[in-house]
Motif scaffolding. Structure first.
Motif, short mmCIF file in Angstrom:
data_model
loop_
_atom_site.label_atom_id
_atom_site.label_comp_id
_atom_site.label_asym_id
_atom_site.label_seq_id
_atom_site.Cartn_x
_atom_site.Cartn_y
_atom_site.Cartn_z
N PHE A 180 -5.98 2.60 13.13
CA PHE A 180 -6.42 2.26 14.48
C PHE A 180 -5.52 1.20 15.11
CE2 PHE A 180 -8.89 -0.32 17.45
CZ PHE A 180 -9.47 0.65 18.26
N GLU A 181 -5.17 0.18 14.36
CA GLU A 181 -4.46 -0.97 14.93
C GLU A 181 -2.95 -0.76 15.06
OE1 GLU A 181 -5.71 -3.59 16.25
OE2 GLU A 181 -7.80 -3.41 15.63
N ALA A 182 -2.32 -0.06 14.11
CA ALA A 182 -0.86 0.03 14.12
C ALA A 182 -0.30 0.57 15.42
CB ALA A 182 -0.39 0.86 12.92
N PRO A 183 -0.76 1.71 15.92
CA PRO A 183 -0.17 2.22 17.17
C PRO A 183 -0.41 1.30 18.35
CG PRO A 183 -2.08 3.53 16.53
CD PRO A 183 -1.77 2.64 15.38
N ARG A 184 -1.50 0.56 18.35
CA ARG A 184 -1.79 -0.37 19.45
C ARG A 184 -0.88 -1.59 19.42
NH1 ARG A 184 -5.82 2.71 18.31
NH2 ARG A 184 -7.39 3.29 19.88
N LEU A 185 -0.27 -1.84 18.26
CA LEU A 185 0.66 -2.96 18.13
C LEU A 185 2.11 -2.49 18.12
CD1 LEU A 185 -1.26 -4.96 15.35
CD2 LEU A 185 -1.15 -5.50 17.80
N GLY A 186 2.33 -1.21 18.36
CA GLY A 186 3.69 -0.67 18.36
C GLY A 186 4.26 -0.51 16.97
N LEU A 187 3.40 -0.44 15.97
CA LEU A 187 3.84 -0.30 14.58
C LEU A 187 3.58 1.11 14.08
CD1 LEU A 187 2.27 -3.62 13.22
CD2 LEU A 187 4.66 -3.25 13.91
N ARG A 188 4.20 1.46 12.97
CA ARG A 188 3.93 2.73 12.30
C ARG A 188 3.06 2.44 11.08
NH1 ARG A 188 8.74 5.18 10.20
NH2 ARG A 188 9.65 3.08 10.17
N GLY A 189 1.99 3.17 10.92
CA GLY A 189 1.10 2.99 9.79
C GLY A 189 1.15 4.16 8.84
N GLY A 190 1.37 3.88 7.57
CA GLY A 190 1.39 4.91 6.55
C GLY A 190 0.45 4.54 5.41
N GLY A 191 0.41 5.37 4.39
CA GLY A 191 -0.49 5.12 3.27
C GLY A 191 0.14 5.51 1.95
N VAL A 192 -0.37 4.92 0.88
CA VAL A 192 0.10 5.26 -0.46
C VAL A 192 -1.07 5.13 -1.43
CG1 VAL A 192 0.94 2.89 -0.81
CG2 VAL A 192 1.73 4.72 -2.32
N THR A 193 -1.21 6.10 -2.31
CA THR A 193 -2.20 6.01 -3.37
C THR A 193 -1.50 6.15 -4.70
OG1 THR A 193 -4.35 6.82 -4.16
CG2 THR A 193 -2.76 8.48 -3.44
N VAL A 194 -1.99 5.42 -5.70
CA VAL A 194 -1.38 5.43 -7.03
C VAL A 194 -2.36 6.07 -8.01
CG1 VAL A 194 -0.43 4.03 -8.89
CG2 VAL A 194 -0.05 3.35 -6.50
N ASP A 195 -1.91 7.12 -8.66
CA ASP A 195 -2.70 7.81 -9.68
C ASP A 195 -2.29 7.25 -11.03
OD1 ASP A 195 -3.98 9.50 -11.41
OD2 ASP A 195 -2.80 11.26 -10.90
N HIS A 196 -3.21 6.51 -11.68
CA HIS A 196 -2.92 5.90 -12.97
C HIS A 196 -3.07 6.87 -14.12
CE1 HIS A 196 -3.98 2.62 -10.25
NE2 HIS A 196 -3.21 1.85 -11.00
N GLY A 197 -3.70 8.03 -13.87
CA GLY A 197 -3.87 9.01 -14.92
C GLY A 197 -4.75 8.56 -16.06
N LEU A 198 -5.63 7.59 -15.80
CA LEU A 198 -6.46 7.02 -16.85
C LEU A 198 -7.82 7.70 -16.98
CD1 LEU A 198 -5.71 3.22 -16.27
CD2 LEU A 198 -4.71 4.74 -17.98
N GLN A 199 -8.16 8.55 -16.02
CA GLN A 199 -9.47 9.19 -16.04
C GLN A 199 -9.32 10.68 -15.76
OE1 GLN A 199 -12.41 7.08 -13.56
NE2 GLN A 199 -10.90 5.47 -13.31
N PRO A 200 -10.21 11.49 -16.30
CA PRO A 200 -10.18 12.91 -15.96
C PRO A 200 -10.37 13.10 -14.46
CG PRO A 200 -11.62 12.50 -17.86
CD PRO A 200 -11.26 11.16 -17.30
N GLY A 201 -9.61 14.01 -13.90
CA GLY A 201 -9.73 14.29 -12.48
C GLY A 201 -8.98 13.33 -11.59
N SER A 202 -8.15 12.46 -12.16
CA SER A 202 -7.45 11.47 -11.33
C SER A 202 -6.47 12.13 -10.37
CB SER A 202 -6.71 10.46 -12.22
OG SER A 202 -5.68 11.09 -12.97
N ALA A 203 -5.83 13.22 -10.78
CA ALA A 203 -4.89 13.90 -9.89
C ALA A 203 -5.62 14.50 -8.69
CB ALA A 203 -4.13 14.98 -10.66
N ALA A 204 -6.81 15.08 -8.94
CA ALA A 204 -7.58 15.65 -7.84
C ALA A 204 -8.04 14.55 -6.88
CB ALA A 204 -8.79 16.41 -8.39
N GLN A 205 -8.40 13.38 -7.43
CA GLN A 205 -8.80 12.26 -6.59
C GLN A 205 -7.63 11.78 -5.72
OE1 GLN A 205 -11.34 10.85 -5.50
NE2 GLN A 205 -10.53 8.93 -4.67
N ALA A 206 -6.44 11.74 -6.30
CA ALA A 206 -5.26 11.34 -5.53
C ALA A 206 -5.02 12.31 -4.39
CB ALA A 206 -4.05 11.25 -6.45
N ARG A 207 -5.21 13.60 -4.64
CA ARG A 207 -5.02 14.58 -3.57
C ARG A 207 -6.05 14.38 -2.47
NH1 ARG A 207 -3.92 17.93 -8.09
NH2 ARG A 207 -6.06 18.75 -8.10
N ARG A 208 -7.29 14.08 -2.85
CA ARG A 208 -8.32 13.84 -1.84
C ARG A 208 -7.96 12.63 -0.98
NH1 ARG A 208 -11.87 15.58 -6.04
NH2 ARG A 208 -12.10 13.44 -6.83
#
Length: 355
Positions: free
Chosen positions: A46-74
Protein backbone atom coordinates in the motif's frame (compact mmCIF):
# COMPACT_ATOMS: atom_id res chain seq x y z
CA UNK A 1 -14.18 6.06 6.06
CA UNK A 2 -10.56 5.35 6.93
CA UNK A 3 -8.84 1.98 7.32
CA UNK A 4 -9.25 -0.26 10.35
CA UNK A 5 -7.17 1.11 13.29
CA UNK A 6 -4.88 -1.94 13.22
CA UNK A 7 -4.31 -1.54 9.47
CA UNK A 8 -3.57 2.15 10.00
CA UNK A 9 -1.06 1.36 12.77
CA UNK A 10 0.85 -1.11 10.62
CA UNK A 11 0.86 1.25 7.62
CA UNK A 12 2.08 4.12 9.78
CA UNK A 13 4.99 2.03 11.03
CA UNK A 14 5.95 1.09 7.49
CA UNK A 15 5.58 4.65 6.19
CA UNK A 16 7.85 6.01 8.92
CA UNK A 17 10.39 3.26 8.34
CA UNK A 18 10.60 4.02 4.61
CA UNK A 19 11.35 7.70 5.18
CA UNK A 20 14.56 8.84 3.54
CA UNK A 21 14.62 6.32 0.71
CA UNK A 22 14.99 7.64 -2.83
CA UNK A 23 12.23 7.45 -5.46
CA UNK A 24 12.49 4.21 -7.40
CA UNK A 25 14.30 2.33 -4.63
CA UNK A 26 13.30 -1.32 -4.27
CA UNK A 27 12.26 -2.52 -0.80
CA UNK A 28 11.56 -6.17 0.00
CA UNK A 29 9.25 -7.47 2.72
CA UNK A 30 10.46 -10.74 4.27
CA UNK A 31 7.30 -12.80 4.68
CA UNK A 32 6.60 -16.26 6.06
CA UNK A 33 2.85 -15.93 5.67
CA UNK A 34 2.34 -15.48 9.40
CA UNK A 35 0.23 -12.59 10.69
CA UNK A 36 3.11 -10.23 11.47
CA UNK A 37 4.96 -10.52 8.17
CA UNK A 38 1.74 -10.78 6.14
CA UNK A 39 0.41 -7.52 7.62
CA UNK A 40 3.82 -5.99 6.95
CA UNK A 41 3.81 -7.07 3.31
CA UNK A 42 0.29 -5.69 2.79
CA UNK A 43 1.35 -2.37 4.28
CA UNK A 44 4.40 -2.20 2.03
CA UNK A 45 2.24 -2.92 -1.01
CA UNK A 46 0.00 0.00 0.00
CA UNK A 47 2.66 2.51 1.02
CA UNK A 48 5.48 1.93 -1.49
CA UNK A 49 3.76 3.30 -4.61
CA UNK A 50 2.50 6.31 -2.65
CA UNK A 51 6.09 7.12 -1.71
CA UNK A 52 7.46 6.56 -5.21
CA UNK A 53 9.14 3.32 -4.16
CA UNK A 54 9.02 -0.22 -5.54
CA UNK A 55 7.80 -2.89 -3.14
CA UNK A 56 8.72 -6.54 -3.49
CA UNK A 57 8.63 -9.64 -1.32
CA UNK A 58 10.72 -12.63 -0.38
CA UNK A 59 9.91 -15.82 1.51
CA UNK A 60 12.45 -18.31 2.82
CA UNK A 61 11.63 -22.02 2.86
CA UNK A 62 13.73 -23.65 5.60
CA UNK A 63 12.59 -27.14 4.62
CA UNK A 64 12.21 -28.04 8.30
CA UNK A 65 8.57 -29.13 8.17
CA UNK A 66 6.47 -31.28 5.87
CA UNK A 67 4.69 -29.14 3.31
CA UNK A 68 7.13 -26.24 3.59
CA UNK A 69 7.52 -25.99 -0.19
CA UNK A 70 3.75 -25.77 -0.66
CA UNK A 71 3.59 -23.07 2.04
CA UNK A 72 6.29 -21.09 0.25
CA UNK A 73 4.29 -21.27 -2.97
CA UNK A 74 1.18 -20.03 -1.16
CA UNK A 75 3.10 -17.10 0.27
CA UNK A 76 4.54 -16.05 -3.09
CA UNK A 77 1.04 -16.17 -4.60
CA UNK A 78 -0.33 -13.95 -1.82
CA UNK A 79 2.55 -11.49 -2.17
CA UNK A 80 1.94 -11.25 -5.91
CA UNK A 81 -1.80 -10.76 -5.35
CA UNK A 82 -0.98 -7.87 -3.02
CA UNK A 83 0.78 -6.20 -5.96
CA UNK A 84 4.36 -6.72 -4.80
CA UNK A 85 6.91 -7.13 -7.57
CA UNK A 86 9.38 -8.80 -7.71
CA UNK A 87 8.53 -11.75 -5.47
CA UNK A 88 11.18 -14.32 -4.57
CA UNK A 89 11.08 -17.72 -2.89
CA UNK A 90 14.37 -19.13 -1.60
CA UNK A 91 14.96 -22.66 -0.31
CA UNK A 92 17.72 -23.08 2.29
CA UNK A 93 19.19 -26.06 4.09
CA UNK A 94 20.03 -24.92 7.64
CA UNK A 95 23.13 -26.60 9.01
CA UNK A 96 25.92 -25.70 11.35
CA UNK A 97 26.73 -25.16 15.01
CA UNK A 98 24.56 -23.57 17.64
CA UNK A 99 21.45 -25.71 17.29
CA UNK A 100 18.58 -25.64 14.79
CA UNK A 101 17.37 -22.13 15.69
CA UNK A 102 20.80 -20.58 15.18
CA UNK A 103 21.39 -22.54 11.96
CA UNK A 104 18.00 -21.56 10.55
CA UNK A 105 18.55 -17.92 11.46
CA UNK A 106 21.98 -17.83 9.81
CA UNK A 107 20.68 -19.50 6.66
CA UNK A 108 17.67 -17.19 6.54
CA UNK A 109 19.65 -13.97 6.80
CA UNK A 110 22.17 -15.19 4.24
CA UNK A 111 19.31 -15.93 1.85
CA UNK A 112 17.73 -12.54 2.45
CA UNK A 113 21.06 -10.77 1.90
CA UNK A 114 21.76 -12.70 -1.29
CA UNK A 115 18.26 -12.06 -2.64
CA UNK A 116 18.44 -8.35 -1.89
CA UNK A 117 21.83 -8.04 -3.56
CA UNK A 118 20.71 -9.93 -6.66
CA UNK A 119 17.49 -7.91 -6.94
CA UNK A 120 19.14 -4.56 -6.24
CA UNK A 121 17.00 -3.93 -3.15
CA UNK A 122 18.18 -1.18 -0.84
CA UNK A 123 16.27 -2.45 2.18
CA UNK A 124 14.55 -5.51 3.66
CA UNK A 125 11.63 -5.11 6.05
CA UNK A 126 11.25 -7.58 8.93
CA UNK A 127 8.00 -8.15 10.80
CA UNK A 128 9.21 -8.15 14.40
CA UNK A 129 6.66 -6.60 16.74
CA UNK A 130 6.73 -5.01 20.19
CA UNK A 131 5.93 -8.45 21.62
CA UNK A 132 8.98 -9.94 19.87
CA UNK A 133 11.09 -7.15 21.35
CA UNK A 134 9.85 -7.89 24.87
CA UNK A 135 10.56 -11.60 24.43
CA UNK A 136 14.05 -10.82 23.14
CA UNK A 137 14.82 -8.77 26.26
CA UNK A 138 13.73 -11.63 28.52
CA UNK A 139 15.77 -14.16 26.54
CA UNK A 140 18.84 -11.93 26.79
CA UNK A 141 18.29 -11.49 30.51
CA UNK A 142 18.01 -15.24 31.03
CA UNK A 143 21.22 -15.86 29.10
CA UNK A 144 23.18 -13.21 30.96
CA UNK A 145 24.13 -11.75 27.60
CA UNK A 146 24.87 -8.21 28.74
CA UNK A 147 23.59 -4.77 27.86
CA UNK A 148 23.81 -5.18 24.09
CA UNK A 149 21.51 -8.21 24.12
CA UNK A 150 19.15 -6.58 26.62
CA UNK A 151 18.95 -3.66 24.21
CA UNK A 152 16.86 -5.90 21.97
CA UNK A 153 16.51 -5.48 18.23
CA UNK A 154 17.35 -2.31 16.38
CA UNK A 155 14.70 -0.56 14.33
CA UNK A 156 17.33 -0.21 11.64
CA UNK A 157 20.54 -2.12 11.11
CA UNK A 158 22.30 -2.04 7.78
CA UNK A 159 19.80 -2.87 5.05
CA UNK A 160 17.32 -4.31 7.57
CA UNK A 161 14.42 -2.28 8.94
CA UNK A 162 11.83 -3.29 11.52
CA UNK A 163 8.80 -1.04 11.08
CA UNK A 164 6.56 -2.82 13.60
CA UNK A 165 8.53 -2.60 16.85
CA UNK A 166 5.85 -0.26 18.23
CA UNK A 167 2.99 -2.49 17.02
CA UNK A 168 1.50 -5.30 19.10
CA UNK A 169 1.12 -8.81 17.75
CA UNK A 170 -2.63 -8.63 18.28
CA UNK A 171 -2.73 -5.62 15.96
CA UNK A 172 -1.04 -7.45 13.10
CA UNK A 173 -3.54 -10.30 13.41
CA UNK A 174 -6.40 -7.79 13.49
CA UNK A 175 -4.97 -6.05 10.42
CA UNK A 176 -4.92 -9.35 8.52
CA UNK A 177 -8.54 -10.00 9.49
CA UNK A 178 -9.59 -6.51 8.38
CA UNK A 179 -7.85 -7.01 5.04
CA UNK A 180 -9.31 -10.52 4.63
CA UNK A 181 -5.85 -12.06 4.60
CA UNK A 182 -5.51 -15.58 5.99
CA UNK A 183 -2.25 -15.88 7.91
CA UNK A 184 -0.38 -19.12 8.48
CA UNK A 185 0.46 -20.15 12.04
CA UNK A 186 3.88 -21.75 12.21
CA UNK A 187 3.59 -24.75 14.57
CA UNK A 188 7.13 -24.09 15.81
CA UNK A 189 5.81 -20.93 17.46
CA UNK A 190 3.86 -23.20 19.81
CA UNK A 191 6.56 -25.85 20.31
CA UNK A 192 7.77 -25.75 23.95
CA UNK A 193 11.04 -27.20 22.76
CA UNK A 194 11.97 -23.67 21.64
CA UNK A 195 12.93 -21.13 24.31
CA UNK A 196 11.12 -18.29 22.56
CA UNK A 197 7.88 -20.31 22.42
CA UNK A 198 8.10 -20.93 26.17
CA UNK A 199 8.67 -17.23 26.84
CA UNK A 200 5.76 -16.29 24.56
CA UNK A 201 3.17 -18.71 25.91
CA UNK A 202 4.27 -19.26 29.51
CA UNK A 203 6.57 -16.52 30.82
CA UNK A 204 4.89 -13.43 29.37
CA UNK A 205 1.37 -14.43 30.52
CA UNK A 206 2.75 -15.22 33.98
CA UNK A 207 4.45 -11.82 34.20
CA UNK A 208 1.31 -10.03 33.06
CA UNK A 209 -0.72 -11.91 35.67
CA UNK A 210 1.75 -11.13 38.44
CA UNK A 211 2.73 -7.56 37.52
CA UNK A 212 -0.28 -6.33 35.62
CA UNK A 213 -0.81 -5.28 32.00
CA UNK A 214 1.80 -3.26 30.16
CA UNK A 215 4.74 -5.57 30.85
CA UNK A 216 5.53 -5.96 27.15
CA UNK A 217 5.55 -2.19 26.62
CA UNK A 218 7.76 -1.72 29.70
CA UNK A 219 10.30 -4.26 28.47
CA UNK A 220 10.36 -2.64 25.03
CA UNK A 221 10.94 0.78 26.61
CA UNK A 222 13.82 -0.64 28.64
CA UNK A 223 15.31 -2.06 25.46
CA UNK A 224 15.22 1.35 23.80
CA UNK A 225 16.94 3.01 26.75
CA UNK A 226 19.59 0.30 26.99
CA UNK A 227 20.22 0.49 23.25
CA UNK A 228 21.00 4.20 23.50
CA UNK A 229 23.41 3.50 26.37
CA UNK A 230 25.03 0.56 24.58
CA UNK A 231 25.46 2.59 21.39
CA UNK A 232 27.23 5.35 23.33
CA UNK A 233 29.54 2.89 25.10
CA UNK A 234 30.33 1.10 21.84
CA UNK A 235 31.28 4.40 20.20
CA UNK A 236 33.59 5.31 23.10
CA UNK A 237 35.13 1.83 23.01
CA UNK A 238 35.78 2.06 19.26
CA UNK A 239 37.60 5.34 19.79
CA UNK A 240 39.77 3.78 22.52
CA UNK A 241 40.43 0.69 20.38
CA UNK A 242 41.75 2.83 17.55
CA UNK A 243 43.77 5.02 19.95
CA UNK A 244 45.42 2.19 21.88
CA UNK A 245 46.03 -0.36 19.16
CA UNK A 246 49.64 -0.35 18.04
CA UNK A 247 50.80 -0.70 14.47
CA UNK A 248 51.57 -4.36 15.14
CA UNK A 249 48.17 -5.00 16.69
CA UNK A 250 49.45 -5.04 20.26
CA UNK A 251 47.98 -3.12 23.20
CA UNK A 252 49.74 -1.63 26.21
CA UNK A 253 48.29 -3.59 29.14
CA UNK A 254 48.64 -0.76 31.66
CA UNK A 255 46.80 1.67 29.43
CA UNK A 256 44.04 -0.87 28.91
CA UNK A 257 43.83 -1.42 32.67
CA UNK A 258 43.21 2.31 33.15
CA UNK A 259 40.01 2.23 31.12
CA UNK A 260 36.60 1.88 32.82
CA UNK A 261 35.54 -1.77 32.80
CA UNK A 262 32.54 -1.12 30.53
CA UNK A 263 34.86 0.41 27.91
CA UNK A 264 37.78 -1.98 28.41
CA UNK A 265 35.76 -5.16 27.91
CA UNK A 266 34.29 -3.75 24.70
CA UNK A 267 37.79 -2.88 23.46
CA UNK A 268 38.92 -6.42 24.25
CA UNK A 269 35.95 -7.94 22.43
CA UNK A 270 36.67 -5.77 19.38
CA UNK A 271 40.36 -6.70 19.50
CA UNK A 272 39.57 -10.41 19.69
CA UNK A 273 37.16 -10.33 16.75
CA UNK A 274 39.63 -8.23 14.74
CA UNK A 275 42.18 -10.99 15.38
CA UNK A 276 39.87 -13.60 13.88
CA UNK A 277 37.53 -14.78 16.66
CA UNK A 278 34.03 -15.48 15.35
CA UNK A 279 31.85 -12.87 17.04
CA UNK A 280 29.00 -15.31 17.59
CA UNK A 281 31.25 -17.71 19.51
CA UNK A 282 32.97 -15.13 21.73
CA UNK A 283 31.30 -15.32 25.13
CA UNK A 284 31.48 -13.08 28.18
CA UNK A 285 33.64 -15.79 29.78
CA UNK A 286 36.17 -15.51 26.95
CA UNK A 287 36.31 -11.72 27.32
CA UNK A 288 36.74 -12.12 31.08
CA UNK A 289 39.70 -14.45 30.47
CA UNK A 290 41.37 -11.81 28.29
CA UNK A 291 40.54 -9.12 30.83
CA UNK A 292 42.27 -11.19 33.51
CA UNK A 293 45.49 -10.88 31.50
CA UNK A 294 45.14 -7.12 31.81
CA UNK A 295 43.75 -6.53 35.29
CA UNK A 296 44.59 -9.76 37.16
CA UNK A 297 48.03 -10.55 35.84
CA UNK A 298 49.88 -13.19 37.92
CA UNK A 299 52.08 -14.83 35.34
CA UNK A 300 49.50 -16.70 33.28
CA UNK A 301 50.62 -16.80 29.69
CA UNK A 302 47.60 -17.26 27.42
CA UNK A 303 43.86 -17.62 27.09
CA UNK A 304 42.24 -19.80 24.44
CA UNK A 305 39.64 -18.10 22.26
CA UNK A 306 37.33 -19.37 19.51
CA UNK A 307 38.64 -19.61 15.98
CA UNK A 308 42.09 -20.82 16.99
CA UNK A 309 43.04 -17.41 18.40
CA UNK A 310 44.91 -16.92 21.66
CA UNK A 311 45.30 -13.84 23.78
CA UNK A 312 48.53 -13.51 25.70
CA UNK A 313 50.53 -10.98 27.61
CA UNK A 314 54.19 -10.46 26.78
CA UNK A 315 56.51 -7.73 28.05
CA UNK A 316 53.60 -5.61 29.26
CA UNK A 317 51.77 -5.94 25.95
CA UNK A 318 48.50 -7.73 25.18
CA UNK A 319 48.54 -9.44 21.82
CA UNK A 320 46.52 -11.98 19.89
CA UNK A 321 48.00 -14.81 17.89
CA UNK A 322 46.68 -17.71 15.84
CA UNK A 323 47.62 -21.19 17.00
CA UNK A 324 49.77 -22.10 19.97
CA UNK A 325 52.41 -19.47 20.77
CA UNK A 326 55.92 -20.73 21.37
CA UNK A 327 56.56 -21.68 24.96
CA UNK A 328 52.91 -21.31 25.94
CA UNK A 329 52.15 -22.31 29.48
CA UNK A 330 48.99 -23.47 31.15
CA UNK A 331 45.73 -22.32 29.63
CA UNK A 332 43.57 -19.82 31.47
CA UNK A 333 39.89 -19.21 30.96
CA UNK A 334 37.41 -21.42 29.13
CA UNK A 335 38.25 -23.67 26.21
CA UNK A 336 37.23 -22.50 22.78
CA UNK A 337 33.56 -23.18 22.32
CA UNK A 338 31.88 -24.54 19.28
CA UNK A 339 31.30 -21.60 16.89
CA UNK A 340 27.83 -20.20 17.27
CA UNK A 341 27.24 -21.80 20.67
CA UNK A 342 27.22 -18.44 22.41
CA UNK A 343 24.45 -15.92 22.17
CA UNK A 344 25.80 -12.58 20.97
CA UNK A 345 24.13 -9.22 20.62
CA UNK A 346 20.81 -9.57 18.80
CA UNK A 347 21.34 -13.33 18.35
CA UNK A 348 18.16 -13.83 20.34
CA UNK A 349 16.03 -12.20 17.68
CA UNK A 350 12.75 -13.59 16.56
CA UNK A 351 12.87 -15.29 13.24
CA UNK A 352 13.51 -12.72 10.56
CA UNK A 353 10.92 -13.23 7.87
CA UNK A 354 9.06 -15.69 10.09
CA UNK A 355 6.39 -14.98 12.70
Amino acid sequence: MGPHPAVAAVRLGVRRSLAGLAPGDLVLAACSGGPDSLALAAALAFEAPRLGLRGGGVTVDHGLQPGSAAQARRVTAVLADLGLEPVHSVRVCPAGPGGPEAAARAARYQALDDTASAAGAVSILLGHTLDDQAETVLLGLARGSGARSLAGMAARRGRYRRPLLAVRRAQTRAACAALRLEPWDDPQNHDPGYARARVRHQVMPALAAALGPGIAEALARSAGQLRADADALDALAQTEFERLRGADGEFDADRLAGLPAAIRTRVLRTAATAAGCPAGALTAAHVAAIDELVTGWHGQRWADLPGGVRGLRRCGKLLFTAGSPAGAGQQTGPPAEEPGAAEQAENAEGAGGRD
